[in-house]
Write an enzyme that holds these catalytic residues in place. Sequence first.
Site, PDB file in Angstrom:
ATOM      1  N   SER A  15       0.866  -1.178   0.000  1.00  0.00           N
ATOM      2  CA  SER A  15       0.000   0.000   0.000  1.00  0.00           C
ATOM      3  C   SER A  15       0.900   1.225   0.000  1.00  0.00           C
ATOM      4  O   SER A  15       2.081   1.138   0.367  1.00  0.00           O
ATOM      5  CB  SER A  15      -0.906  -0.018   1.233  1.00  0.00           C
ATOM      6  OG  SER A  15      -0.163  -0.355   2.384  1.00  0.00           O
ATOM      7  N   GLU A  17       1.230   5.330   1.224  1.00  0.00           N
ATOM      8  CA  GLU A  17       0.694   6.403   2.063  1.00  0.00           C
ATOM      9  C   GLU A  17       1.051   7.768   1.457  1.00  0.00           C
ATOM     10  O   GLU A  17       2.196   8.010   1.091  1.00  0.00           O
ATOM     11  CB  GLU A  17       1.268   6.278   3.478  1.00  0.00           C
ATOM     12  CG  GLU A  17       0.713   7.333   4.422  1.00  0.00           C
ATOM     13  CD  GLU A  17       1.083   7.049   5.871  1.00  0.00           C
ATOM     14  OE1 GLU A  17       0.929   5.912   6.330  1.00  0.00           O
ATOM     15  OE2 GLU A  17       1.529   7.995   6.542  1.00  0.00           O
ATOM     16  N   ASP A 109      -1.256  13.071  17.753  1.00  0.00           N
ATOM     17  CA  ASP A 109      -0.328  13.661  18.723  1.00  0.00           C
ATOM     18  C   ASP A 109      -0.980  14.797  19.492  1.00  0.00           C
ATOM     19  O   ASP A 109      -1.944  15.407  19.032  1.00  0.00           O
ATOM     20  CB  ASP A 109       0.917  14.173  18.002  1.00  0.00           C
ATOM     21  CG  ASP A 109       1.791  13.021  17.548  1.00  0.00           C
ATOM     22  OD1 ASP A 109       2.093  12.151  18.385  1.00  0.00           O
ATOM     23  OD2 ASP A 109       2.131  12.976  16.351  1.00  0.00           O
ATOM     24  N   PHE A 219      12.181  13.442  11.641  1.00  0.00           N
ATOM     25  CA  PHE A 219      11.019  12.554  11.856  1.00  0.00           C
ATOM     26  C   PHE A 219      11.355  11.518  12.924  1.00  0.00           C
ATOM     27  O   PHE A 219      10.562  11.245  13.815  1.00  0.00           O
ATOM     28  CB  PHE A 219      10.669  11.786  10.581  1.00  0.00           C
ATOM     29  CG  PHE A 219      10.017  12.607   9.510  1.00  0.00           C
ATOM     30  CD1 PHE A 219       9.478  13.858   9.767  1.00  0.00           C
ATOM     31  CD2 PHE A 219       9.930  12.097   8.212  1.00  0.00           C
ATOM     32  CE1 PHE A 219       8.874  14.590   8.758  1.00  0.00           C
ATOM     33  CE2 PHE A 219       9.328  12.830   7.209  1.00  0.00           C
ATOM     34  CZ  PHE A 219       8.803  14.072   7.484  1.00  0.00           C
ATOM     35  N   HIS A 269       3.811  -1.561   3.636  1.00  0.00           N
ATOM     36  CA  HIS A 269       3.179  -0.229   3.556  1.00  0.00           C
ATOM     37  C   HIS A 269       4.305   0.770   3.286  1.00  0.00           C
ATOM     38  O   HIS A 269       5.243   0.878   4.086  1.00  0.00           O
ATOM     39  CB  HIS A 269       2.481   0.097   4.879  1.00  0.00           C
ATOM     40  CG  HIS A 269       1.719   1.379   4.892  1.00  0.00           C
ATOM     41  ND1 HIS A 269       0.589   1.594   4.116  1.00  0.00           N
ATOM     42  CD2 HIS A 269       1.914   2.536   5.585  1.00  0.00           C
ATOM     43  CE1 HIS A 269       0.119   2.818   4.343  1.00  0.00           C
ATOM     44  NE2 HIS A 269       0.909   3.413   5.214  1.00  0.00           N
TER      45      HIS A 269
HETATM   46  P1  FAD Z   1      -2.511   4.801  20.253  1.00  0.00           P
HETATM   47  O1  FAD Z   1      -2.390   3.514  19.520  1.00  0.00           O
HETATM   48  O2  FAD Z   1      -3.842   5.127  20.836  1.00  0.00           O
HETATM   49  O3  FAD Z   1      -1.427   4.901  21.350  1.00  0.00           O
HETATM   50  C1  FAD Z   1      -0.027   4.909  21.047  1.00  0.00           C
HETATM   51  C2  FAD Z   1       0.747   4.416  22.246  1.00  0.00           C
HETATM   52  O4  FAD Z   1       0.651   5.351  23.309  1.00  0.00           O
HETATM   53  C3  FAD Z   1       0.215   3.109  22.719  1.00  0.00           C
HETATM   54  O5  FAD Z   1       1.070   2.103  22.293  1.00  0.00           O
HETATM   55  C4  FAD Z   1       0.097   3.239  24.197  1.00  0.00           C
HETATM   56  O6  FAD Z   1       1.028   2.400  24.842  1.00  0.00           O
HETATM   57  C5  FAD Z   1       0.359   4.684  24.499  1.00  0.00           C
HETATM   58  N1  FAD Z   1      -0.835   5.255  25.084  1.00  0.00           N
HETATM   59  C6  FAD Z   1      -1.925   5.722  24.455  1.00  0.00           C
HETATM   60  N2  FAD Z   1      -2.857   6.157  25.287  1.00  0.00           N
HETATM   61  C7  FAD Z   1      -2.316   5.980  26.512  1.00  0.00           C
HETATM   62  C8  FAD Z   1      -2.771   6.242  27.806  1.00  0.00           C
HETATM   63  N3  FAD Z   1      -3.994   6.780  28.037  1.00  0.00           N
HETATM   64  N4  FAD Z   1      -1.965   5.920  28.837  1.00  0.00           N
HETATM   65  C9  FAD Z   1      -0.750   5.374  28.629  1.00  0.00           C
HETATM   66  N5  FAD Z   1      -0.241   5.108  27.407  1.00  0.00           N
HETATM   67  C10 FAD Z   1      -1.025   5.399  26.368  1.00  0.00           C
HETATM   68  N6  FAD Z   1      -0.520  11.069  13.024  1.00  0.00           N
HETATM   69  C11 FAD Z   1      -1.357  12.005  12.521  1.00  0.00           C
HETATM   70  O7  FAD Z   1      -1.544  13.065  13.126  1.00  0.00           O
HETATM   71  N7  FAD Z   1      -2.032  11.800  11.333  1.00  0.00           N
HETATM   72  C12 FAD Z   1      -1.886  10.656  10.626  1.00  0.00           C
HETATM   73  O8  FAD Z   1      -2.513  10.502   9.570  1.00  0.00           O
HETATM   74  C13 FAD Z   1      -1.005   9.654  11.119  1.00  0.00           C
HETATM   75  N8  FAD Z   1      -0.827   8.485  10.454  1.00  0.00           N
HETATM   76  C14 FAD Z   1      -0.027   7.512  10.995  1.00  0.00           C
HETATM   77  C15 FAD Z   1       0.089   6.296  10.326  1.00  0.00           C
HETATM   78  C16 FAD Z   1       0.880   5.279  10.834  1.00  0.00           C
HETATM   79  C17 FAD Z   1       0.994   3.984  10.082  1.00  0.00           C
HETATM   80  C18 FAD Z   1       1.586   5.471  12.070  1.00  0.00           C
HETATM   81  C19 FAD Z   1       2.455   4.390  12.631  1.00  0.00           C
HETATM   82  C20 FAD Z   1       1.470   6.682  12.740  1.00  0.00           C
HETATM   83  C21 FAD Z   1       0.664   7.711  12.235  1.00  0.00           C
HETATM   84  N9  FAD Z   1       0.505   8.928  12.899  1.00  0.00           N
HETATM   85  C22 FAD Z   1      -0.330   9.908  12.356  1.00  0.00           C
HETATM   86  C23 FAD Z   1       1.234   9.211  14.150  1.00  0.00           C
HETATM   87  C24 FAD Z   1       0.362   8.961  15.406  1.00  0.00           C
HETATM   88  O9  FAD Z   1      -0.736   9.835  15.401  1.00  0.00           O
HETATM   89  C25 FAD Z   1       1.209   9.215  16.636  1.00  0.00           C
HETATM   90  O10 FAD Z   1       2.214   8.254  16.756  1.00  0.00           O
HETATM   91  C26 FAD Z   1       0.420   9.362  17.930  1.00  0.00           C
HETATM   92  O11 FAD Z   1       1.319   9.828  18.925  1.00  0.00           O
HETATM   93  C27 FAD Z   1      -0.193   8.073  18.463  1.00  0.00           C
HETATM   94  O12 FAD Z   1      -1.322   7.724  17.768  1.00  0.00           O
HETATM   95  P2  FAD Z   1      -1.774   6.159  17.776  1.00  0.00           P
HETATM   96  O13 FAD Z   1      -2.997   5.988  17.041  1.00  0.00           O
HETATM   97  O14 FAD Z   1      -0.614   5.332  17.393  1.00  0.00           O
HETATM   98  O15 FAD Z   1      -2.066   6.034  19.335  1.00  0.00           O
END
Ligand code: FAD
Length: 313
Positions: A15, A17, A109, A219, A269
């Site tokens: 895929s 991105e 973030d 990054f 990906h």
């Molecule tokens: P989550 O999976 O919800 O959490 C990430 C980690 O933080 C978890 O492993 C967990 O251990 C810890 N955590 C979360 N909540 C808690 C809590 N309440 N207490 C303790 N620990 C906690 N960012 C963007 O802004 N836009 C995008 O389009 C985007 N695309 C991405 C695509 C991919 C494939 C990846 C890998 C990252 C992307 N990101 C993007 C970055 C991402 O938003 C950041 O890494 C963000 O900090 C975490 O989002 P997440 O969904 O991984 O979080």
Amino acid sequence: MTDVTATHARPIEYSFEFFPPKSEEATAGWWRAVEALSAYDPAFVSVTYGAGASSQAPTFDAVKRLIDETDLVTASHLTVVNATSGEVDAVIRRFRDAGVKRFVALRGDAPDGVGAAYRPHPGGYENAAALVVGLKAIDDFDISVSAYPEKHPESADRAADIAMLKAKAENGADRALTQFFFDNDVFEDYLNDVLRAGVTIPVLPGIMPVQNLNQLRRFAAMCGASIPDFLERRLGGLADDPAAHFEVAADIAAEQVLDLQKRGISEFHFYTMNRSRLQIAVFERLGLKPAARARGNVAREAGFAEERLGRTG
Ligand code: FAD
């Protein structure tokens, strides 16, 4: 160019991105990349999403154009930063009504920037695992989520990180896409821990062909990914020689994919940075050619030819 030509016949799936372009010029460049890369028949493409309501429009426009003007399977990223769950649900419905059937579900973030303490919006989804539940409550979407072979910077440890991945899988995620990494041993180790934890969804390695080493260093510092010595050694001295940098960067990404294939990985990906030339150079080294079937129109072919001549991308 190192000889890293694929000698095996096992097909791979991949895929791409993209991020939503923010100017007319950037839009033209992004679309040329979309046209060029669509010839390689990706399993799906995805478009990133920023934090907060202001990021909705560029992502929506890009995703809608992909759905309306191509036959690419298109996923929209979605974050929950700075929004109530009701606001996020309204975004989901709007995207669904535009034809989106796939999402990459993310927390995102902290609004104060990467590294700042994340506080869920009161009344919002707490994290990506909660967003997966919210998406499933609205429709039977195909859902990808994030995974972190080197641990998310906010996770206490790998076990906490994998526990979050497991929660996302149990809530209905179909696959995970990883943060970029360059050390395949780290990824294999992570994957073994993921499997041991009982996570059964596919975890696709995120591959970042290196367009620019300085940008990559920035990054990597933000997202907790490491840059191995070999990468610094091979690319570090080439900032003033873009042609050599391009060739070596393509070699490195192709070598990484080939090594992962040897370890049994067949789905990838790719982080394209909205460019196609380097990605195509990687594919050439992997022995992958544009799909025979024509996907598009004359404009698309013209765009593709331009890319191949090195005028764009
Ligand atoms: P989550 O999976 O919800 O959490 C990430 C980690 O933080 C978890 O492993 C967990 O251990 C810890 N955590 C979360 N909540 C808690 C809590 N309440 N207490 C303790 N620990 C906690 N960012 C963007 O802004 N836009 C995008 O389009 C985007 N695309 C991405 C695509 C991919 C494939 C990846 C890998 C990252 C992307 N990101 C993007 C970055 C991402 O938003 C950041 O890494 C963000 O900090 C975490 O989002 P997440 O969904 O991984 O979080």
